[in-house]
Design an enzyme around this catalytic site. Sequence first.
Site, PDB file in Angstrom:
ATOM      1  N   ASP A   1       0.894   1.355   1.742  1.00  0.00           N
ATOM      2  CA  ASP A   1       1.623   1.195   0.637  1.00  0.00           C
ATOM      3  C   ASP A   1       2.957   1.539   0.877  1.00  0.00           C
ATOM      4  O   ASP A   1       3.165   2.668   0.604  1.00  0.00           O
ATOM      5  CB  ASP A   1       0.853   1.873  -0.682  1.00  0.00           C
ATOM      6  CG  ASP A   1       0.905   1.166  -1.800  1.00  0.00           C
ATOM      7  OD1 ASP A   1       1.953   0.272  -1.811  1.00  0.00           O
ATOM      8  OD2 ASP A   1       0.127   1.145  -2.701  1.00  0.00           O
TER       9      ASP A   1
ATOM     10  N   LYS B   1       1.799  -3.148  -1.032  1.00  0.00           N
ATOM     11  CA  LYS B   1       0.709  -3.035   0.110  1.00  0.00           C
ATOM     12  C   LYS B   1       0.814  -3.984   1.026  1.00  0.00           C
ATOM     13  O   LYS B   1       0.955  -5.223   0.842  1.00  0.00           O
ATOM     14  CB  LYS B   1      -0.746  -2.775  -0.540  1.00  0.00           C
ATOM     15  CG  LYS B   1      -1.026  -1.809  -1.420  1.00  0.00           C
ATOM     16  CD  LYS B   1      -2.691  -2.035  -1.933  1.00  0.00           C
ATOM     17  CE  LYS B   1      -2.863  -0.815  -2.695  1.00  0.00           C
ATOM     18  NZ  LYS B   1      -2.126  -0.772  -4.044  1.00  0.00           N
TER      19      LYS B   1
ATOM     20  N   ARG C   1       3.151  -4.821 -10.875  1.00  0.00           N
ATOM     21  CA  ARG C   1       3.949  -4.702  -9.867  1.00  0.00           C
ATOM     22  C   ARG C   1       3.563  -6.085  -8.851  1.00  0.00           C
ATOM     23  O   ARG C   1       4.387  -6.658  -8.215  1.00  0.00           O
ATOM     24  CB  ARG C   1       3.585  -3.517  -8.563  1.00  0.00           C
ATOM     25  CG  ARG C   1       4.100  -3.887  -7.437  1.00  0.00           C
ATOM     26  CD  ARG C   1       5.370  -3.737  -7.227  1.00  0.00           C
ATOM     27  NE  ARG C   1       5.884  -3.986  -5.948  1.00  0.00           N
ATOM     28  CZ  ARG C   1       6.137  -4.893  -5.271  1.00  0.00           C
ATOM     29  NH1 ARG C   1       5.775  -6.243  -6.065  1.00  0.00           N
ATOM     30  NH2 ARG C   1       6.552  -5.196  -4.142  1.00  0.00           N
ATOM     31  N   TYR C   2       2.267  -6.663  -9.099  1.00  0.00           N
ATOM     32  CA  TYR C   2       1.753  -7.621  -8.532  1.00  0.00           C
ATOM     33  C   TYR C   2       1.483  -8.772  -9.465  1.00  0.00           C
ATOM     34  O   TYR C   2       1.258  -8.573 -10.569  1.00  0.00           O
ATOM     35  CB  TYR C   2       0.474  -7.548  -7.673  1.00  0.00           C
ATOM     36  CG  TYR C   2       0.488  -6.445  -6.580  1.00  0.00           C
ATOM     37  CD1 TYR C   2       1.144  -6.643  -5.348  1.00  0.00           C
ATOM     38  CD2 TYR C   2       0.266  -5.149  -6.684  1.00  0.00           C
ATOM     39  CE1 TYR C   2       1.261  -5.726  -4.448  1.00  0.00           C
ATOM     40  CE2 TYR C   2       0.245  -4.102  -5.982  1.00  0.00           C
ATOM     41  CZ  TYR C   2       0.742  -4.228  -4.768  1.00  0.00           C
ATOM     42  OH  TYR C   2       0.922  -3.392  -3.811  1.00  0.00           O
TER      43      TYR C   2
ATOM     44  N   CYS D   1      -2.073  13.826  -4.146  1.00  0.00           N
ATOM     45  CA  CYS D   1      -2.094  12.694  -4.847  1.00  0.00           C
ATOM     46  C   CYS D   1      -0.862  12.043  -4.897  1.00  0.00           C
ATOM     47  O   CYS D   1       0.418  12.627  -4.772  1.00  0.00           O
ATOM     48  CB  CYS D   1      -2.275  13.459  -6.335  1.00  0.00           C
ATOM     49  SG  CYS D   1      -2.088  12.431  -7.797  1.00  0.00           S
TER      50      CYS D   1
ATOM     51  N   CYS E   1      -5.983  16.334  -6.529  1.00  0.00           N
ATOM     52  CA  CYS E   1      -6.102  16.301  -5.098  1.00  0.00           C
ATOM     53  C   CYS E   1      -4.635  16.552  -4.504  1.00  0.00           C
ATOM     54  O   CYS E   1      -3.660  16.382  -5.183  1.00  0.00           O
ATOM     55  CB  CYS E   1      -6.537  14.882  -4.693  1.00  0.00           C
ATOM     56  SG  CYS E   1      -8.140  14.238  -5.127  1.00  0.00           S
TER      57      CYS E   1
ATOM     58  N   ASP F   1       0.268   8.248   0.987  1.00  0.00           N
ATOM     59  CA  ASP F   1       1.708   8.128   0.576  1.00  0.00           C
ATOM     60  C   ASP F   1       2.537   9.397   0.496  1.00  0.00           C
ATOM     61  O   ASP F   1       2.064  10.231   0.501  1.00  0.00           O
ATOM     62  CB  ASP F   1       1.548   7.895  -1.114  1.00  0.00           C
ATOM     63  CG  ASP F   1       1.025   6.590  -1.135  1.00  0.00           C
ATOM     64  OD1 ASP F   1       0.810   5.442  -0.147  1.00  0.00           O
ATOM     65  OD2 ASP F   1       0.379   6.340  -2.205  1.00  0.00           O
TER      66      ASP F   1
ATOM     67  N   ARG G   1      -2.079  -9.191 -11.434  1.00  0.00           N
ATOM     68  CA  ARG G   1      -2.766  -7.916 -11.984  1.00  0.00           C
ATOM     69  C   ARG G   1      -1.872  -6.864 -12.384  1.00  0.00           C
ATOM     70  O   ARG G   1      -0.431  -6.795 -12.002  1.00  0.00           O
ATOM     71  CB  ARG G   1      -3.699  -7.271 -10.958  1.00  0.00           C
ATOM     72  CG  ARG G   1      -2.987  -6.928  -9.391  1.00  0.00           C
ATOM     73  CD  ARG G   1      -4.045  -7.155  -8.324  1.00  0.00           C
ATOM     74  NE  ARG G   1      -3.436  -6.422  -7.079  1.00  0.00           N
ATOM     75  CZ  ARG G   1      -2.801  -7.466  -6.398  1.00  0.00           C
ATOM     76  NH1 ARG G   1      -2.595  -8.729  -6.683  1.00  0.00           N
ATOM     77  NH2 ARG G   1      -2.271  -7.111  -5.126  1.00  0.00           N
TER      78      ARG G   1
ATOM     79  N   ARG H   1       0.402  10.337  -7.558  1.00  0.00           N
ATOM     80  CA  ARG H   1       1.019  10.585  -8.837  1.00  0.00           C
ATOM     81  C   ARG H   1       1.350  11.750  -9.419  1.00  0.00           C
ATOM     82  O   ARG H   1       0.858  11.930 -10.644  1.00  0.00           O
ATOM     83  CB  ARG H   1       0.075   9.591  -9.589  1.00  0.00           C
ATOM     84  CG  ARG H   1       0.744   8.814 -11.072  1.00  0.00           C
ATOM     85  CD  ARG H   1      -0.267   7.765 -11.109  1.00  0.00           C
ATOM     86  NE  ARG H   1      -0.349   6.453 -10.416  1.00  0.00           N
ATOM     87  CZ  ARG H   1      -1.312   5.631 -10.158  1.00  0.00           C
ATOM     88  NH1 ARG H   1      -2.616   5.995 -10.791  1.00  0.00           N
ATOM     89  NH2 ARG H   1      -1.343   4.642  -9.541  1.00  0.00           N
TER      90      ARG H   1
ATOM     91  N   CYS I   1      -7.243  14.457 -14.879  1.00  0.00           N
ATOM     92  CA  CYS I   1      -8.356  14.057 -13.335  1.00  0.00           C
ATOM     93  C   CYS I   1      -9.332  15.206 -13.660  1.00  0.00           C
ATOM     94  O   CYS I   1      -9.176  16.538 -14.172  1.00  0.00           O
ATOM     95  CB  CYS I   1      -7.718  14.296 -12.189  1.00  0.00           C
ATOM     96  SG  CYS I   1      -6.477  12.921 -11.883  1.00  0.00           S
TER      97      CYS I   1
END
Length: 402
Positions: free
Chosen positions: A337, A344, A119-120, A139, A136, A300, A123, A141, A132
């Site tokens: 984000d 971001k 995306r950037y 989450c 959570c 998010d 990186r 994702r 995981c």
Amino acid sequence: MNFSMKFNFKKVTRASCYAEVPEYNWEDWKWQMSYALKTEEDYSSVFDLSEDESKGFGIKKFQVQTTPYYASLASNLGVHDPIRKMQVPSIEETFSRFQEQFDPLAEEKNSITPRLVHRYSDRALFLVTDICGIYCRYCTRKRFTGKSQAFVGGEDYAQSISYLRSSTGIREVILSGGDPLTLSDGRIEKVVSDLREIEHIEIIRIGTRMPAINPFRITNELVERLKKFHPIYMMTHFNHPSEVTLESSQALTKLVDNGFPVFNQMVLLNGINNHAAIVQALSRRLLYLRVKPYYMLQCDPSEGSDHLRTSIESSEKIQRELWGHLSGLAMPNLIVDLPDGGGKVGVVPKFETENQISARQYRGWDGVETSYINPSKESQITPIDVEDYVDEWESLKGAKSY
């Protein structure tokens, strides 16, 4: 290190159903994963589930899992306990009130392979597993995690490494998922070793929640195997000061003592940590352990998370209250984000009261009003050695086409 000098980091009191578990099992990270809570029956052994929580297990849309350690960390505050709310499902996850998206950060749109997101410019995000230690409830994702795809392998792995090798503008790779530290030591070392063979990759990050939910994962063997490949940054995910226990503080200290810079990314969550007093308590405890509070993320708008999201206005209020009272070292950056893959953006308090060509007027955090007089545009000088760095800069900016 004497952890009681400034803060009283307490050992987690096990839930009664784990009272007879031998210490050598309890402190084994693999035991914690093997005996993870996954069903309503499992959770009922620790929690007196409410009707709304029991209904949450019937949704079957989002993965449910936590560790015995993290389940034990929840206090006796009932359904409103902040640690409990992050790990126990609720029927609230079915109510879409404001904004919910399948892929809020548009990662699939920016995917080079099924496991690599670019995306950037400088990186890339490498999703090395979908597993995981805890799923959570907020989450971002959910579309990906807990689908039993496990370690990235075969063609996906080869293509991801090939892209990273050929994209010479990429300077940093972020290992995420899922949680990379759910993988075996050998598999993590394999990924890190392969990345270190790519000359232009300078920084490796590992994003993990394990120090908060299964701190026994940070073993002597793990740090010895990984520190050969420094610099490796550990990006932890603590959301509440109650998560900073004796066990987690020992895990964080082990990482820092072995040369891993540790940065924390918290998520602002409704009814969990959305108050300046809680944010400062978490930040100061982490900073004392040499962990930099890095991001204070707006939650998010992923599916099932509306009830846990805070308004941007309330998040700004928290940041404004912290400003000037909390050391800059302890101050996390408030970040949104942007949905639909906007990336971001930082949010800071508005201190500027007037903007003129020659001067800007400000009112500081405690009410002091003043002016900053600008030097003239004609007086600005380009550094004489800028050409030494321009090619490097242009290569980095050109690493991704927008």
